[in-house]
Design a protein around this motif. Structure first.
Motif, mmCIF file in Angstrom:
data_model
loop_
_atom_site.group_PDB
_atom_site.id
_atom_site.type_symbol
_atom_site.label_atom_id
_atom_site.label_comp_id
_atom_site.label_asym_id
_atom_site.label_seq_id
_atom_site.Cartn_x
_atom_site.Cartn_y
_atom_site.Cartn_z
ATOM 1 N N ARG A 41 -26.663 -32.022 -18.833
ATOM 2 C CA ARG A 41 -25.558 -32.535 -18.008
ATOM 3 C C ARG A 41 -25.166 -31.535 -16.925
ATOM 4 N NH1 ARG A 41 -20.330 -34.012 -20.987
ATOM 5 N NH2 ARG A 41 -19.778 -34.702 -18.861
ATOM 6 N N LEU A 42 -25.070 -30.270 -17.330
ATOM 7 C CA LEU A 42 -24.706 -29.218 -16.384
ATOM 8 C C LEU A 42 -25.756 -29.089 -15.285
ATOM 9 C CD1 LEU A 42 -22.738 -26.867 -15.723
ATOM 10 C CD2 LEU A 42 -24.179 -25.398 -17.146
ATOM 11 N N ARG B 287 -24.147 -16.674 -18.902
ATOM 12 C CA ARG B 287 -23.394 -15.675 -18.142
ATOM 13 C C ARG B 287 -21.906 -16.026 -18.099
ATOM 14 N NH1 ARG B 287 -27.398 -16.156 -13.299
ATOM 15 N NH2 ARG B 287 -25.553 -15.738 -12.023
ATOM 16 N N TYR B 288 -21.612 -17.304 -17.965
ATOM 17 C CA TYR B 288 -20.220 -17.735 -17.975
ATOM 18 C C TYR B 288 -19.568 -17.408 -19.324
ATOM 19 C CZ TYR B 288 -16.178 -20.794 -18.420
ATOM 20 O OH TYR B 288 -14.911 -21.267 -18.652
ATOM 21 N N LEU B 289 -20.290 -17.665 -20.394
ATOM 22 C CA LEU B 289 -19.739 -17.379 -21.723
ATOM 23 C C LEU B 289 -19.454 -15.888 -21.892
ATOM 24 C CD1 LEU B 289 -21.952 -19.712 -23.981
ATOM 25 C CD2 LEU B 289 -19.624 -20.112 -23.158
ATOM 26 N N MET B 290 -20.323 -15.049 -21.351
ATOM 27 C CA MET B 290 -20.130 -13.600 -21.452
ATOM 28 C C MET B 290 -18.925 -13.121 -20.640
ATOM 29 S SD MET B 290 -23.969 -11.981 -21.338
ATOM 30 C CE MET B 290 -23.298 -10.347 -21.369
ATOM 31 N N ASP B 291 -18.753 -13.672 -19.455
ATOM 32 C CA ASP B 291 -17.737 -13.160 -18.536
ATOM 33 C C ASP B 291 -16.399 -13.867 -18.626
ATOM 34 O OD1 ASP B 291 -19.499 -11.311 -17.530
ATOM 35 O OD2 ASP B 291 -20.050 -12.464 -15.750
ATOM 36 N N PHE C 211 -13.900 -33.059 -22.475
ATOM 37 C CA PHE C 211 -13.746 -31.605 -22.454
ATOM 38 C C PHE C 211 -14.972 -30.924 -21.848
ATOM 39 C CE2 PHE C 211 -10.755 -32.007 -26.329
ATOM 40 C CZ PHE C 211 -9.686 -32.265 -25.482
ATOM 41 N N GLY C 212 -16.138 -31.509 -22.094
ATOM 42 C CA GLY C 212 -17.357 -30.954 -21.521
ATOM 43 C C GLY C 212 -17.347 -31.024 -20.003
ATOM 44 N N SER C 213 -16.793 -32.109 -19.446
ATOM 45 C CA SER C 213 -16.700 -32.239 -17.983
ATOM 46 C C SER C 213 -15.769 -31.181 -17.404
ATOM 47 C CB SER C 213 -16.201 -33.636 -17.610
ATOM 48 O OG SER C 213 -17.133 -34.626 -18.004
ATOM 49 N N ALA C 214 -14.653 -30.941 -18.105
ATOM 50 C CA ALA C 214 -13.717 -29.907 -17.642
ATOM 51 C C ALA C 214 -14.366 -28.528 -17.674
ATOM 52 C CB ALA C 214 -12.462 -29.923 -18.514
ATOM 53 N N LEU C 215 -15.181 -28.271 -18.710
ATOM 54 C CA LEU C 215 -15.882 -26.987 -18.803
ATOM 55 C C LEU C 215 -16.905 -26.850 -17.682
ATOM 56 C CD1 LEU C 215 -16.452 -24.357 -20.327
ATOM 57 C CD2 LEU C 215 -18.068 -25.630 -21.778
ATOM 58 N N MET C 216 -17.573 -27.959 -17.334
ATOM 59 C CA MET C 216 -18.559 -27.905 -16.253
ATOM 60 C C MET C 216 -17.899 -27.549 -14.922
ATOM 61 S SD MET C 216 -21.452 -30.841 -16.925
ATOM 62 C CE MET C 216 -20.361 -32.218 -16.610
ATOM 63 N N VAL C 217 -16.683 -28.001 -14.712
ATOM 64 C CA VAL C 217 -15.954 -27.652 -13.479
ATOM 65 C C VAL C 217 -15.660 -26.155 -13.451
ATOM 66 C CG1 VAL C 217 -13.844 -27.991 -12.156
ATOM 67 C CG2 VAL C 217 -14.973 -29.952 -13.211
ATOM 68 N N LYS C 218 -15.281 -25.587 -14.597
ATOM 69 C CA LYS C 218 -15.034 -24.140 -14.672
ATOM 70 C C LYS C 218 -16.323 -23.360 -14.410
ATOM 71 C CE LYS C 218 -11.119 -24.418 -17.882
ATOM 72 N NZ LYS C 218 -10.601 -24.029 -19.222
ATOM 73 N N ILE C 219 -17.428 -23.868 -14.948
ATOM 74 C CA ILE C 219 -18.715 -23.199 -14.712
ATOM 75 C C ILE C 219 -19.108 -23.324 -13.237
ATOM 76 C CG2 ILE C 219 -21.168 -23.201 -15.313
ATOM 77 C CD1 ILE C 219 -20.388 -24.153 -18.102
ATOM 78 N N MET C 220 -18.769 -24.454 -12.619
ATOM 79 C CA MET C 220 -19.032 -24.619 -11.185
ATOM 80 C C MET C 220 -18.285 -23.559 -10.374
ATOM 81 S SD MET C 220 -18.242 -27.861 -8.657
ATOM 82 C CE MET C 220 -16.516 -27.401 -8.427
#
Length: 526
Positions: free
Chosen positions: A70-71, A88-92, A110-119
């Protein structure tokens, strides 16, 4: 791709990590060498082949694999790159537990919201790589920087002899930025809303400006080949100096300044590529005709033809002015005719006004490396033009020229450079002519002297200038009671018979002051 982020490298370069030893800095730079050279070119787009290959991986939880797929679609990235970015996102950034993470990525909302943060993290990473490059190009020749030696070794090993490859990679990334359309829900999944698409479009603008900043700093230290100059000029012209943006329908008026900044950066890169400072350094020698562009007749003729059709854009003016002075000082009689024609067109295009407006951009008004570089490029262009052309030939643009000089001379290094050179030619001629018109034209002379007194040495130089003045102006109603003023045989001319303090430091009575006795004064109307 490794799991360390560009944020980690940026923290090292900024001194915000535990790595302080020069050997460690050098090792860290070498670790990131490939990624710094490639920049954002390391990211590949997803394809059917990469998707099939990723799906076949057996050492990954199903929920994780589905989330990465999805990401990958959401960001338009190859699955392995999306997975690396996720790690890398999880680490930082991620602060939850492993079980909480699994719960988040298993839920579509919740997965969509996390994808926005990763973006957002992805956008930051894409800009940070350019910040790292700018940092290296700013300090690699600064003897005051503690890691100057390590930076110098890295720059010389990775970029100095690989100009064509490095710049080609940067230009490919630049073209990718301005030719890329912002994603939609049809291309990147339902999570890509119109609002997120607009943010993506602004991100592309930010990357364009960052790439151009890297190029400007690079060509501050390295000569631009004639072929690269021609290609870059054509590319910038095709983009109408930043104005042609495919995602303009997604922009608000707030990005207009950023688009203008992109155009100004392109303009400065072309001027820097014309190597005007080389002309200034070679004025006194016989090597001025050996300018590297003039030594390439094919590219020189190509630029003649290209510039002959210019003049309809504001950004054209300063570039045409640069080309006019280059052709005049390095060419023959034919080149002089070309120079005159292009020079007239440059002034008609508002060349000097465009330089002044560029200096008023907030990015150039600071003492940042980009701001000081912009001031230096414009200052050198102005200096060479004042040597090549008489101030009177500029017509009404002469007042704008003084306004440009007051902006550039406010930079301490340019002010110091002025006082260290012969002030009787070039910029010094403008100061002399404004002094000759003083006090009847009060403003130009005072504005120039104000800019030239930005540091202590310059302030003392300005005081010497003031002490040598034979004229000054003062409103008659400011005469103090007790002043003795005698009328001469000419009723329009008076003589002051008491000492008049024109300028005092204001620090103490014993400090320096400038005073005159026996002044003759004439009434001025208006």
């Amino acid at each position: 791709a490794g799991v360390k982020s560009f944020r980690s490298l940026w923290n090292v370069l900024e001194g915000r990590s535990s790595l302080r030893d020069p050997v460690q800095i050098s090792e860290e730079l070498n670790t990131y060498a490939f990624h710094l050279v490639q920049g954002n070119g390391i990211y590949a787009e997803t394809s059917e082949e990469s998707t099939s290959k990723f799906k076949a991986k057996g050492n990954m939880k199903s929920t994780t694999k589905q989330f990465v797929l999805r990401l990958s679609k959401f960001l338009g990235l190859e699955e392995e790159h999306a997975f690396d970015l996720f790690k890398r996102y999880l680490m930082d950034e991620y602060r939850g537990s492993r079980s909480q993470l699994q719960a988040v990525i298993s839920c579509e909302r919740f997965g969509s919201a996390l994808m926005v943060k990763i973006m957002d993290y992805y956008f930051e990473e894409r800009l940070t790589v350019y910040e790292c490059l700018k940092h290296l190009f700013i300090f690699w020749q600064d003897p005051r920087h503690p890691y100057r030696g390590e930076y110098k070794d890295f720059i010389e090993s990775q970029f100095a002899d690989k100009e064509e490859k490095f710049v080609k990679q940067l230009m490919l990334q630049y073209q990718s930025c301005y030719l890329q359309r912002a994603p939609t829900c049809e291309t990147h999944g339902e999570a890509m809303t119109v609002r997120l698409s607009g943010r993506w479009a602004v991100q592309l603008l930010k990357e364009q400006s960052s790439l151009l900043e890297v190029l400007l700093l690079y060509y501050r230290d390295f000569q631009m080949p004639a072929e690269t100059l021609v290609n870059s000029t054509r590319l910038f012209q095709a983009q109408v100096f930043g104005a042609r943006q495919l995602n303009k329908h997604l922009f608000s008026t707030s990005v207009n300044e950023l688009i203008n900044y992109i155009g100004c950066l392109q303009m400065l890169i072309v001027i820097e590529g014309l190597d005007i400072d080389w002309i200034l350094a070679s004025m006194e020698s016989s090597s001025i005709g050996q300018h590297h562009i003039i030594q390439s007749p094919e590219h020189c003729q190509e630029l003649d033809q290209l510039f002959s059709g210019w003049g309809d854009l504001h950004h054209h003016g300063p570039i045409l002015l640069s080309w006019a002075v280059l052709r005049l000082l390095t060419g023959d009689s034919l080149a002089a005719k070309i120079s005159k024609r292009i020079g007239v067109k440059a002034l008609q295009s508002g060349a000097i006004q465009r330089l002044l407006l560029s200096l008023h951009l907030k990015q150039f008004k600071t003492d940042s490396a980009i701001g000081l570089t912009a001031k230096s490029v414009i200052h050198i262009l102005t200096s060479v033009n004042l040597i090549a052309f008489d101030e009177s030939s500029l017509g009404e643009s002469a007042n704008l020229l003084i306004a440009v000089l007051t902006e550039t001379l406010a930079a301490k290094h340019l002010c110091a450079s002025f006082w260290a050179t012969d002030v009787k030619s070039g910029l010094g001629a403008v100061l002399a002519s404004s002094q000759a018109r003083f006090p009847f034209q009060f403003d130009p002379f005072v504005r120039l002297l104000t800019s030239l007194s930005t540091h202590m040495t310059g302030a003392y130089k300005v005081m010497e200038y003031l002490k040598s003045l034979t004229l000054f102006s003062q409103p008659f109603n400011e005469s103090r009671p007790g002043d003795d003023i005698d009328i001469t045989s000419d009723e329009q001319v008076w003589q002051v018979t008491t000492p008049r303090v024109v300028c005092r430091s204001g620090m103490s009575k014993n400090d320096w002051s400038i005073s005159f006795l026996g002044l003759f004064a004439a009434q001025m109307n208006g």
